[in-house]
Motif scaffolding. Structure first.
Motif, PDB file in Angstrom:
ATOM      1  N   ALA A 116      63.303  20.385  27.263  1.00  0.00           N
ATOM      2  CA  ALA A 116      62.909  21.629  26.578  1.00  0.00           C
ATOM      3  C   ALA A 116      62.309  22.609  27.585  1.00  0.00           C
ATOM      4  O   ALA A 116      62.699  23.783  27.633  1.00  0.00           O
ATOM      5  N   GLU A 121      54.002  19.906  35.247  1.00  0.00           N
ATOM      6  CA  GLU A 121      54.422  18.617  34.674  1.00  0.00           C
ATOM      7  C   GLU A 121      53.434  17.534  35.102  1.00  0.00           C
ATOM      8  O   GLU A 121      53.124  17.407  36.284  1.00  0.00           O
ATOM      9  N   GLY A 164      60.831  14.054  31.757  1.00  0.00           N
ATOM     10  CA  GLY A 164      60.142  13.557  30.558  1.00  0.00           C
ATOM     11  C   GLY A 164      60.835  12.325  30.008  1.00  0.00           C
ATOM     12  O   GLY A 164      61.050  11.338  30.723  1.00  0.00           O
ATOM     13  N   ARG A 165      61.238  12.381  28.748  1.00  0.00           N
ATOM     14  CA  ARG A 165      61.908  11.232  28.133  1.00  0.00           C
ATOM     15  C   ARG A 165      63.351  11.066  28.627  1.00  0.00           C
ATOM     16  O   ARG A 165      64.047  10.147  28.211  1.00  0.00           O
ATOM     17  N   HIS A 195      70.170   6.236  27.324  1.00  0.00           N
ATOM     18  CA  HIS A 195      70.559   7.417  26.554  1.00  0.00           C
ATOM     19  C   HIS A 195      72.083   7.542  26.523  1.00  0.00           C
ATOM     20  O   HIS A 195      72.748   7.155  27.477  1.00  0.00           O
ATOM     21  N   ARG A 196      72.569   8.154  25.485  1.00  0.00           N
ATOM     22  CA  ARG A 196      73.981   8.512  25.456  1.00  0.00           C
ATOM     23  C   ARG A 196      74.105  10.023  25.234  1.00  0.00           C
ATOM     24  O   ARG A 196      73.397  10.609  24.412  1.00  0.00           O
ATOM     25  N   TYR A 246      77.799  17.720  21.807  1.00  0.00           N
ATOM     26  CA  TYR A 246      76.721  18.600  22.285  1.00  0.00           C
ATOM     27  C   TYR A 246      77.343  19.830  22.956  1.00  0.00           C
ATOM     28  O   TYR A 246      78.342  19.710  23.673  1.00  0.00           O
ATOM     29  N   ASN A 303      48.042  17.701  35.030  1.00  0.00           N
ATOM     30  CA  ASN A 303      47.749  17.403  33.623  1.00  0.00           C
ATOM     31  C   ASN A 303      47.073  18.606  32.966  1.00  0.00           C
ATOM     32  O   ASN A 303      45.901  18.876  33.204  1.00  0.00           O
ATOM     33  N   VAL A 304      47.819  19.316  32.141  1.00  0.00           N
ATOM     34  CA  VAL A 304      47.257  20.489  31.454  1.00  0.00           C
ATOM     35  C   VAL A 304      46.447  20.001  30.256  1.00  0.00           C
ATOM     36  O   VAL A 304      46.930  19.165  29.477  1.00  0.00           O
ATOM     37  N   ASP A 336      61.595  18.815  21.311  1.00  0.00           N
ATOM     38  CA  ASP A 336      62.537  18.336  20.283  1.00  0.00           C
ATOM     39  C   ASP A 336      61.896  18.282  18.897  1.00  0.00           C
ATOM     40  O   ASP A 336      62.588  18.302  17.895  1.00  0.00           O
ATOM     41  N   MET A 360      68.509  15.141  22.984  1.00  0.00           N
ATOM     42  CA  MET A 360      68.543  15.989  24.182  1.00  0.00           C
ATOM     43  C   MET A 360      69.043  17.382  23.799  1.00  0.00           C
ATOM     44  O   MET A 360      68.512  18.389  24.270  1.00  0.00           O
TER      45      MET A 360
HETATM   46  C1  LIG Z   1      64.201   5.410  24.575  1.00  0.00           C
HETATM   47  C2  LIG Z   1      64.810   6.728  24.235  1.00  0.00           C
HETATM   48  C3  LIG Z   1      66.171   6.818  23.975  1.00  0.00           C
HETATM   49  C4  LIG Z   1      66.741   8.060  23.636  1.00  0.00           C
HETATM   50  N1  LIG Z   1      68.092   8.150  23.455  1.00  0.00           N
HETATM   51  C5  LIG Z   1      68.669   9.372  23.258  1.00  0.00           C
HETATM   52  C6  LIG Z   1      70.083   9.510  23.229  1.00  0.00           C
HETATM   53  O1  LIG Z   1      70.816   8.529  23.385  1.00  0.00           O
HETATM   54  N2  LIG Z   1      70.607  10.743  23.032  1.00  0.00           N
HETATM   55  C7  LIG Z   1      69.819  11.851  22.872  1.00  0.00           C
HETATM   56  O2  LIG Z   1      70.352  12.952  22.725  1.00  0.00           O
HETATM   57  N3  LIG Z   1      68.465  11.753  22.897  1.00  0.00           N
HETATM   58  C8  LIG Z   1      67.882  10.545  23.093  1.00  0.00           C
HETATM   59  N4  LIG Z   1      66.511  10.422  23.166  1.00  0.00           N
HETATM   60  C9  LIG Z   1      65.698  11.602  22.853  1.00  0.00           C
HETATM   61  C10 LIG Z   1      65.565  12.551  24.036  1.00  0.00           C
HETATM   62  O3  LIG Z   1      65.169  11.857  25.188  1.00  0.00           O
HETATM   63  C11 LIG Z   1      64.484  13.573  23.701  1.00  0.00           C
HETATM   64  O4  LIG Z   1      64.796  14.202  22.464  1.00  0.00           O
HETATM   65  C12 LIG Z   1      64.335  14.664  24.746  1.00  0.00           C
HETATM   66  O5  LIG Z   1      64.301  14.131  26.035  1.00  0.00           O
HETATM   67  C13 LIG Z   1      63.030  15.405  24.462  1.00  0.00           C
HETATM   68  O6  LIG Z   1      62.821  16.408  25.448  1.00  0.00           O
HETATM   69  P1  LIG Z   1      61.510  17.305  25.369  1.00  0.00           P
HETATM   70  O7  LIG Z   1      61.551  18.200  26.534  1.00  0.00           O
HETATM   71  O8  LIG Z   1      61.389  17.861  24.005  1.00  0.00           O
HETATM   72  O9  LIG Z   1      60.306  16.268  25.499  1.00  0.00           O
HETATM   73  P2  LIG Z   1      59.881  15.361  26.787  1.00  0.00           P
HETATM   74  O10 LIG Z   1      61.078  14.842  27.475  1.00  0.00           O
HETATM   75  O11 LIG Z   1      58.912  14.365  26.240  1.00  0.00           O
HETATM   76  O12 LIG Z   1      59.176  16.391  27.719  1.00  0.00           O
HETATM   77  C14 LIG Z   1      57.841  16.764  27.605  1.00  0.00           C
HETATM   78  C15 LIG Z   1      57.246  16.803  28.998  1.00  0.00           C
HETATM   79  O13 LIG Z   1      55.920  17.280  28.908  1.00  0.00           O
HETATM   80  C16 LIG Z   1      55.135  16.544  29.814  1.00  0.00           C
HETATM   81  N5  LIG Z   1      53.732  16.632  29.398  1.00  0.00           N
HETATM   82  C17 LIG Z   1      53.175  16.093  28.283  1.00  0.00           C
HETATM   83  N6  LIG Z   1      51.859  16.382  28.250  1.00  0.00           N
HETATM   84  C18 LIG Z   1      51.603  17.140  29.339  1.00  0.00           C
HETATM   85  C19 LIG Z   1      50.421  17.722  29.858  1.00  0.00           C
HETATM   86  N7  LIG Z   1      49.248  17.587  29.232  1.00  0.00           N
HETATM   87  N8  LIG Z   1      50.492  18.438  31.022  1.00  0.00           N
HETATM   88  C20 LIG Z   1      51.677  18.577  31.675  1.00  0.00           C
HETATM   89  N9  LIG Z   1      52.831  18.005  31.237  1.00  0.00           N
HETATM   90  C21 LIG Z   1      52.791  17.310  30.072  1.00  0.00           C
HETATM   91  C22 LIG Z   1      55.702  15.136  29.706  1.00  0.00           C
HETATM   92  O14 LIG Z   1      55.332  14.341  30.830  1.00  0.00           O
HETATM   93  C23 LIG Z   1      57.184  15.420  29.643  1.00  0.00           C
HETATM   94  O15 LIG Z   1      57.781  15.467  30.908  1.00  0.00           O
HETATM   95  C24 LIG Z   1      65.917   9.200  23.515  1.00  0.00           C
HETATM   96  C25 LIG Z   1      64.536   9.108  23.796  1.00  0.00           C
HETATM   97  C26 LIG Z   1      63.997   7.877  24.149  1.00  0.00           C
HETATM   98  C27 LIG Z   1      62.520   7.784  24.461  1.00  0.00           C
END
Ligand SMILES: Cc1cc2nc3c(=O)[nH]c(=O)nc-3n(C[C@H](O)[C@H](O)[C@H](O)COP(=O)(O)OP(=O)(O)OC[C@H]3O[C@@H](n4cnc5c(N)ncnc54)[C@H](O)[C@@H]3O)c2cc1C
Length: 447
Positions: free
Chosen positions: A13, A32, A39-40, A56-57, A62, A237-238, A416, A426
């Motif tokens: 995101a 970050e 991240g995830r 992940h797949r 998409y 760490n924010v 997300d 994703m």
């Molecule tokens: C095990 C697993 C399997 C998955 N499988 C799939 C799949 O097959 N297909 C699919 O489409 N999706 C899958 N997903 C979901 C997908 O990974 C997530 O929807 C997507 O990565 C979310 O992205 P995001 O940026 O919203 O959140 P995140 O990836 O969580 O990003 C948030 C970021 O903010 C950072 N952060 C948090 N707090 C702070 C702070 N205080 N200061 C600074 N940084 C901070 C975190 O470290 C992180 O890097 C899966 C997720 C997991 C965990």
């Protein structure tokens, strides 16, 4: 103001928001907390073993994620290898259900899946799914609130889905994808996850990553942001947002007391991180839903092996065991490994408090029941948990998801969990980041 935009979180995101804004010549800073971006969707070295956030797949339908990757110079076909089927292993029977998922790329596999597998799913079992899916997609469009009041299991019972079809197809498609058992998984989230695939059914297939997700997907996006003049700081760490005397957000503060100021701030942290950073808005009426939005965990076990334990690196499900979904990865994501199993565990809560040793014991036993023999082949293993990063997919929760726009000047959300049509995926994360970027661009234009 040092930056046009300060973005907290370099998951998909934050990265998508950052890249869209950097492409519009905005001066972007991403902060970050982790030592890597993604991240995830990341990979890293965990005490000597290469691991990932969880396997992940990349789903063939998409569109926002491939478009973003293209802007970063990444070709999807070089980043993933495509699969046209999934395997469902049957506990205690040494059998597997092979389900074709790609009507265009793998029509024979699809037809074999529908008309074959009779020893596991009879014609009656398969036919019992027809009204469930037809009414489910119809309710998703026409009666979403009603659909969200049912769990997948309740909705399956309502439509007389047989036990076999529930266990061998609906459990893999619920617990296997989002770790929640069908009695706790909203029928609305279940159909919503598949709904975008219906008009784009011809694009349906699964992409297995050819390398760790930070390496092949997220780092190239980060590199492009930097190439365009942006900056990314890791290990930051924010903890708070800074406001001026009018209550406008003007920057963020970190754990070590540093302040980063920007004309606009985007909180693209995962849900639990966002709640902590935005604590000062807890009593604001417009933030009530965000603070009420419940979280759910994910737990994974990743095992380094002496040899591959599955014939192919394809998505596999293990209903009635702790192995919700898993894949061999030694020919795809972790090609330096002789054998590598990445497993998503269910129910996740049960594993959060277990030691990796205890989890391994359970997984070895359950894998044996599925016909996979790990004894004597295990070199190393790591348990990677995500205690609260997801918003809960339980019934009745969806209306609590906030939009990217907030009532606070200078503050936008991405992630997300924010409102977009692709749930916790994703693609959903990227769409949320793009929507946040549009809002920021508009706000900056008005300054
Ligand atoms: C095990 C697993 C399997 C998955 N499988 C799939 C799949 O097959 N297909 C699919 O489409 N999706 C899958 N997903 C979901 C997908 O990974 C997530 O929807 C997507 O990565 C979310 O992205 P995001 O940026 O919203 O959140 P995140 O990836 O969580 O990003 C948030 C970021 O903010 C950072 N952060 C948090 N707090 C702070 C702070 N205080 N200061 C600074 N940084 C901070 C975190 O470290 C992180 O890097 C899966 C997720 C997991 C965990």
């Amino acid at each position: 103001m040092d930056w046009d935009v300060v973005i907290v979180g370099a998951g998909l995101a934050g990265l998508s928001c950052g890249l869209e804004l950097a492409l519009k010549n905005k001066k972007v800073l991403l902060l970050e907390v982790d030592p890597v971006v993604g991240g995830r969707c990341s990979n890293w070295n965990e005490n000597g073993m290469e691991v990932e956030s969880g396997f992940h797949r990349f789903i063939g339908y998409y569109t926002a994620l491939p478009a973003l990757l293209k802007k970063a110079g990444v070709e999807v076909d070089e980043m993933v290898t495509w699969e046209e089927k999934i395997d469902v292993l049957i506990k205690g029977k040494n059998k597997k259900l092979v389900v074709g998922i790609s009507p265009l790329m793998g029509p024979v596999k699809m037809l074999r899946g529908i008309f074959g597998n009779q020893d596991i799913l009879t014609t009656k079992d398969k036919l019992s799914l027809v009204p469930f899916f037809i009414r489910g997609f119809k309710d998703y469009l026409l009666a979403p609130v009603k659909l969200d009041s049912y769990s997948v299991k309740e909705y399956a019972n309502l439509h007389k889905v047989t036990d076999n079809a529930l266990h061998y197809l609906l459990i893999p498609l619920s617990s296997g994808i989002f770790f929640l058992p069908p009695d706790r998984y909203s029928a609305y989230a279940f159909f919503g996850l598949f709904a975008p695939a219906v008009p784009k059914f011809y694009k349906m297939r699964n992409g297995a990553y050819l390398g760790g997700m930070t390496d092949v997907m997220c780092q190239p996006i980060a590199d492009k942001i930097i190439e365009l003049g942006g900056s990314i700081e890791l290990g930051v760490n924010v903890t708070d947002v800074l406001t001026d005397e009018h209550g406008t957000v003007i920057g963020v503060k970190t754990e070590s007391g540093e302040e980063y100021r920007g004309k606009h701030v985007v909180i693209a942290a995962s849900l639990v991180g966002a709640k902590q950073i935005l604590e000062k808005f807890k009593n604001e009426p417009s933030f009530q839903n965000l603070f009420k939005l419940p979280t759910m965990p994910a737990a994974t076990l990743q095992i380094e092996l002496t040899e591959p334990v599955l014939e192919k690196d394809i998505t596999t499900f293990g209903p009635k065991t702790s192995l919700a979904s898993f894949a061999e990865q030694s020919r795809t994501t972790f090609r330096r490994s002789n054998g590598r199993l990445s497993i998503i565990l269910t129910p996740a809560e049960d594993f959060l408090m277990k030691s990796p040793d205890e989890t391994l014991k359970i997984v070895v036993e359950d894998a044996k029941a599925l016909g996979i023999h790990l004894e004597g082949k295990i070199k190393d293993y790591r348990q990677i948990n995500h205690p609260a990063d997801f918003y809960s997919l339980a019934p009745g929760v969806d209306p609590l998801r906030p939009t990217q726009a907030t009532a606070i000047t200078g503050l936008t959300l991405a992630g997300d969990y924010t409102r977009q049509p692709y749930f916790s995926t994703m693609e959903g994360a990227v769409v949320s980041g793009q929507r946040a970027a549009q809002l920021v661009e508009k706000a900056l234009g008005e300054v």
